[in-house]
Design an enzyme around this catalytic site. Sequence first.
Site, short mmCIF file in Angstrom:
data_model
loop_
_atom_site.label_atom_id
_atom_site.label_comp_id
_atom_site.label_asym_id
_atom_site.label_seq_id
_atom_site.Cartn_x
_atom_site.Cartn_y
_atom_site.Cartn_z
N ASP A 1 -11.96 -2.94 -3.13
CA ASP A 1 -12.59 -4.19 -2.72
C ASP A 1 -13.03 -4.11 -1.27
O ASP A 1 -12.44 -3.36 -0.50
CB ASP A 1 -11.59 -5.35 -2.79
CG ASP A 1 -11.38 -5.87 -4.18
OD1 ASP A 1 -12.37 -6.17 -4.85
OD2 ASP A 1 -10.21 -5.97 -4.60
N TYR B 1 -12.97 -5.44 2.55
CA TYR B 1 -11.98 -6.17 3.35
C TYR B 1 -12.31 -7.66 3.30
O TYR B 1 -13.48 -8.05 3.28
CB TYR B 1 -12.01 -5.70 4.80
CG TYR B 1 -11.60 -4.25 4.99
CD1 TYR B 1 -10.35 -3.78 4.60
CD2 TYR B 1 -12.47 -3.34 5.61
CE1 TYR B 1 -9.97 -2.46 4.81
CE2 TYR B 1 -12.10 -2.02 5.82
CZ TYR B 1 -10.85 -1.58 5.41
OH TYR B 1 -10.49 -0.28 5.62
N PHE C 1 -13.58 1.27 3.16
CA PHE C 1 -12.63 1.65 4.22
C PHE C 1 -13.18 1.45 5.64
O PHE C 1 -12.43 1.51 6.60
CB PHE C 1 -12.16 3.10 4.06
CG PHE C 1 -11.34 3.35 2.83
CD1 PHE C 1 -10.05 2.84 2.74
CD2 PHE C 1 -11.85 4.07 1.76
CE1 PHE C 1 -9.28 3.06 1.60
CE2 PHE C 1 -11.09 4.29 0.62
CZ PHE C 1 -9.81 3.79 0.53
N HIS D 1 -3.02 6.60 -2.35
CA HIS D 1 -3.85 5.73 -1.52
C HIS D 1 -3.36 5.79 -0.07
O HIS D 1 -2.16 5.92 0.19
CB HIS D 1 -3.77 4.30 -2.05
CG HIS D 1 -4.83 3.41 -1.51
ND1 HIS D 1 -4.71 2.76 -0.29
CD2 HIS D 1 -6.04 3.05 -2.02
CE1 HIS D 1 -5.81 2.04 -0.08
NE2 HIS D 1 -6.63 2.19 -1.11
#
Length: 224
Positions: A66, A68, A79, A188
Amino acid sequence: MINPRIHDSWKELLIEEFNQPYFSALKNFLVEEMNTHVVYPPGKKIFSALDRTPYDKVKVVILGQDPYHGKGQAHGLCFSVPPGITSPPSLVNIFKELHNDLGVPIPSHGNLEPWADQGVLLLNATLTVRARQAGSHQNKGWENFTDAVIQKLSETREGLVFILWGRYAQAKENLIDPDKHHILKAAHPSPFSAHSGFFGCKHFSKTNEILQSKGIEPLTWDLS
């Protein structure tokens, strides 16, 4: 959708997706969301990953989940955060691994646009989110669209490096032809899982080794 920008090469490749019923429903959902809530990233930045990195320039695909959901953070690249925004914890861990892998200095910013400009497609599975509500735009149609992006890259290109961090990204592995492409998997980079296999994965050096073995110019990961 406030005139999102998308490179012509992707428009041509994805024309069928834009004409699908699910995409019409998604657009209607987004119009309603934008009328009643704050939505990130800004409208023009929704397709930044597909605007900044043209289809034929893609060398590497990094999959996120998703955008932020904090103010000013999302700008359409997974990211990544715009200049002047503090790097979130997952991005800090990415930079730590990059430093440990290649000795690259940890940058003072979290803007990954230089990676995108070199051919790293920084693609989230869901391209929008309601402010302060993580996952709020999941299962509204975005996954159909981004799955199509991954599938079309797999089908029409060869020798790409797909970087899958975490279980959510790794669930997309079935969309990628392993006989045509290279798949790198690790935990992750979130603080909750980075010590379970993300740190030490050396995906940055491995990616460059793969590219060089194909006669493709390696990436300059250094953002400092």
